[in-house]
Design a protein around this motif. Sequence first.
Motif, short mmCIF file in Angstrom:
data_model
loop_
_atom_site.label_atom_id
_atom_site.label_comp_id
_atom_site.label_asym_id
_atom_site.label_seq_id
_atom_site.Cartn_x
_atom_site.Cartn_y
_atom_site.Cartn_z
N SER A 35 11.45 -2.73 0.16
CA SER A 35 12.34 -3.40 -0.80
C SER A 35 11.85 -3.29 -2.24
O SER A 35 12.65 -3.41 -3.17
CB SER A 35 12.51 -4.87 -0.42
OG SER A 35 11.31 -5.60 -0.69
N VAL A 36 10.54 -3.09 -2.41
CA VAL A 36 10.00 -2.99 -3.78
C VAL A 36 9.58 -1.56 -4.10
O VAL A 36 8.87 -1.32 -5.09
CB VAL A 36 8.82 -3.96 -3.99
CG1 VAL A 36 9.28 -5.39 -3.90
CG2 VAL A 36 7.69 -3.70 -2.99
N GLY A 37 10.00 -0.61 -3.27
CA GLY A 37 9.75 0.80 -3.59
C GLY A 37 8.38 1.30 -3.23
O GLY A 37 7.96 2.35 -3.72
N VAL A 38 7.64 0.56 -2.39
CA VAL A 38 6.31 1.01 -1.97
C VAL A 38 6.48 1.86 -0.72
O VAL A 38 6.78 1.35 0.37
CB VAL A 38 5.39 -0.20 -1.69
CG1 VAL A 38 4.06 0.28 -1.10
CG2 VAL A 38 5.14 -0.99 -2.96
N ARG A 39 6.30 3.18 -0.88
CA ARG A 39 6.53 4.10 0.23
C ARG A 39 5.34 5.04 0.38
O ARG A 39 4.62 5.31 -0.59
CB ARG A 39 7.80 4.92 -0.03
CG ARG A 39 9.07 4.07 -0.08
CD ARG A 39 10.29 4.93 -0.35
NE ARG A 39 11.52 4.14 -0.33
CZ ARG A 39 11.98 3.48 -1.39
NH1 ARG A 39 11.32 3.54 -2.55
NH2 ARG A 39 13.09 2.76 -1.30
N PRO A 40 5.14 5.56 1.60
CA PRO A 40 4.06 6.53 1.81
C PRO A 40 4.23 7.74 0.90
O PRO A 40 5.34 8.22 0.69
CB PRO A 40 4.20 6.91 3.30
CG PRO A 40 4.96 5.79 3.91
CD PRO A 40 5.87 5.26 2.84
N GLY A 41 3.13 8.22 0.38
CA GLY A 41 3.16 9.37 -0.51
C GLY A 41 3.49 9.03 -1.95
O GLY A 41 3.30 9.87 -2.83
N GLU A 42 3.95 7.80 -2.20
CA GLU A 42 4.28 7.38 -3.55
C GLU A 42 3.38 6.25 -4.05
O GLU A 42 3.28 6.02 -5.24
CB GLU A 42 5.74 6.91 -3.63
CG GLU A 42 6.75 8.00 -3.29
CD GLU A 42 8.17 7.49 -3.39
OE1 GLU A 42 8.37 6.36 -3.86
OE2 GLU A 42 9.10 8.24 -3.00
N HIS A 43 2.77 5.55 -3.11
CA HIS A 43 1.95 4.41 -3.49
C HIS A 43 0.83 4.25 -2.46
O HIS A 43 1.07 4.41 -1.25
CB HIS A 43 2.79 3.13 -3.54
CG HIS A 43 2.11 1.97 -4.19
ND1 HIS A 43 1.19 1.19 -3.53
CD2 HIS A 43 2.19 1.46 -5.45
CE1 HIS A 43 0.74 0.25 -4.33
NE2 HIS A 43 1.33 0.40 -5.50
N PRO A 44 -0.41 3.95 -2.88
CA PRO A 44 -1.51 3.81 -1.92
C PRO A 44 -1.23 2.76 -0.85
O PRO A 44 -1.63 2.93 0.31
CB PRO A 44 -2.69 3.39 -2.81
CG PRO A 44 -2.37 3.95 -4.16
CD PRO A 44 -0.88 3.86 -4.27
N ALA A 45 -0.55 1.68 -1.21
CA ALA A 45 -0.24 0.64 -0.22
C ALA A 45 0.67 1.19 0.87
O ALA A 45 0.53 0.82 2.05
CB ALA A 45 0.41 -0.56 -0.90
N GLY A 46 1.60 2.07 0.51
CA GLY A 46 2.46 2.68 1.52
C GLY A 46 1.66 3.56 2.47
O GLY A 46 1.90 3.57 3.68
N ASP A 47 0.69 4.30 1.93
CA ASP A 47 -0.18 5.12 2.78
C ASP A 47 -1.01 4.24 3.70
O ASP A 47 -1.22 4.57 4.88
CB ASP A 47 -1.09 5.98 1.91
CG ASP A 47 -0.31 6.98 1.06
OD1 ASP A 47 0.81 7.33 1.46
OD2 ASP A 47 -0.83 7.37 0.00
N ASP A 48 -1.50 3.11 3.18
CA ASP A 48 -2.30 2.19 4.00
C ASP A 48 -1.47 1.63 5.15
O ASP A 48 -1.96 1.48 6.28
CB ASP A 48 -2.85 1.04 3.14
CG ASP A 48 -3.94 1.51 2.19
OD1 ASP A 48 -4.52 2.58 2.46
OD2 ASP A 48 -4.21 0.81 1.20
N LEU A 49 -0.21 1.31 4.88
CA LEU A 49 0.65 0.79 5.94
C LEU A 49 0.84 1.82 7.05
O LEU A 49 0.85 1.47 8.24
CB LEU A 49 2.01 0.40 5.36
CG LEU A 49 2.05 -0.92 4.58
CD1 LEU A 49 3.43 -1.12 3.97
CD2 LEU A 49 1.70 -2.10 5.49
#
Length: 435
Positions: free
Chosen positions: A183-197
């Motif tokens: 919902s806040v635009g945190v996605r894998p490959g675009e943000h470290p938190a998305g990669d961590d998820l």
Amino acid sequence: MGVTDPAGPVMDRDEVDRALARLGAEHEAIETSLLALQDHAGRRLLEGAELTGVTEERWAATEASITLLWAYFDAYSGALRTAREIRARRRWSSREDLVELTGLLRGESVTVPGAAAAGTPALPGPGRLSQSFSLATLVDRMNELYATGLDMVVAADAVWSALPARIDLLAAELQRTRRLAHSVGVRPGEHPAGDDLERVTRTLTRLRAEVISDPLAFWVPAQGSSAPGGGRPDTTVYDREARALDEVRREIEAVLGVRQDAEQRLIRLRDVLSRADRTLAEARTARGEVLAKIAATEVPVVSGPPTALQEQLATAAEYRRQARWHRLSPLLESLEQKAEDELQRARESLTAVTAPLAVRAELRGRLDAYKAKVARHGLAEDPLLVERYDAARRMLWSAPCDLRVAEQAVLRYQQAAAESLGGSRVPEQGGPEGR
């Protein structure tokens, strides 16, 4: 099942009856324990699970041990039943009966087909070795096999009872966090938190499969514990991923907070940078005044407003417009610190530039304070004091003002005033540079 001659004296009737009572109680306790093990939830799960690794190896050995344990128990039950039948032949057993009972109860009279000679569990069957035991030895062997089997079953059950449920709860929290991240635009490959998820998701999926198929790989035995299943589940991997998910969740919540208060933070940033610009403008104006009014002094150069911060502020505003919250969050944090630093630098620049004016104001104040003191003592018309006051005043109120010379003039007036008032001489002091 064979009967050997007893080693040692023949038991009397009382000894036989006591031995049969004790063996009967042991038989009942062993049977209860075996049935409880047979019905243990962990054992049923082990029988139905597709096991791998350490658990697969240990369960194969444990199943063989449990099979042998029942074979021991059947032999033990048969021997006890035979002994009871012999004792029940007559109220007062004959010597022949007592000799036979002594052999049964004390000798190595119980033969178990398929029992390994060295004590290693082996399954009954054709061609397998057999071994003879005394009833006491047989009880010890059953206790050992039971303890080993129960320890394995309890350990596996403890891991299955603890870890899968916790993994499932964490996986559910992971899914909620993933939805919030999206919902806040945190996605894998675009943000470290998305990669961590994504990494936590893969690890939890693998961890759950490994725990289900190989629970003993996640069991830490307790040192020195003799209790069945003494130890604890190894939660190292689970705990690490739970901490990682907590960190990601906090980061996403921070991004969510940015979405909620981004506009106010941008307004505050613009205000801080505007105050810094106004302070620098004031410092540049003050520098021109200082150069015009103060002579023989170094005045720091005032730099212009930092264009980089304005550019970053414009980028932050664009991120907000595009709802790129995951990029806006760290940028705002960086900008807020830099803006405060810039405002502090501007204030320090203004202070440094206006320092000569502050020195001149302090000298003027000191000169007037001594003049008022002299006037209170009726010495306002003293020619020497008037002369020195006028000389110091001309220097301080003329432009450009030489602060070093003006300070010496003020000191000479202070000295003359002190001598006129009967005080001691004022010690010589350095110029403004030494203050």
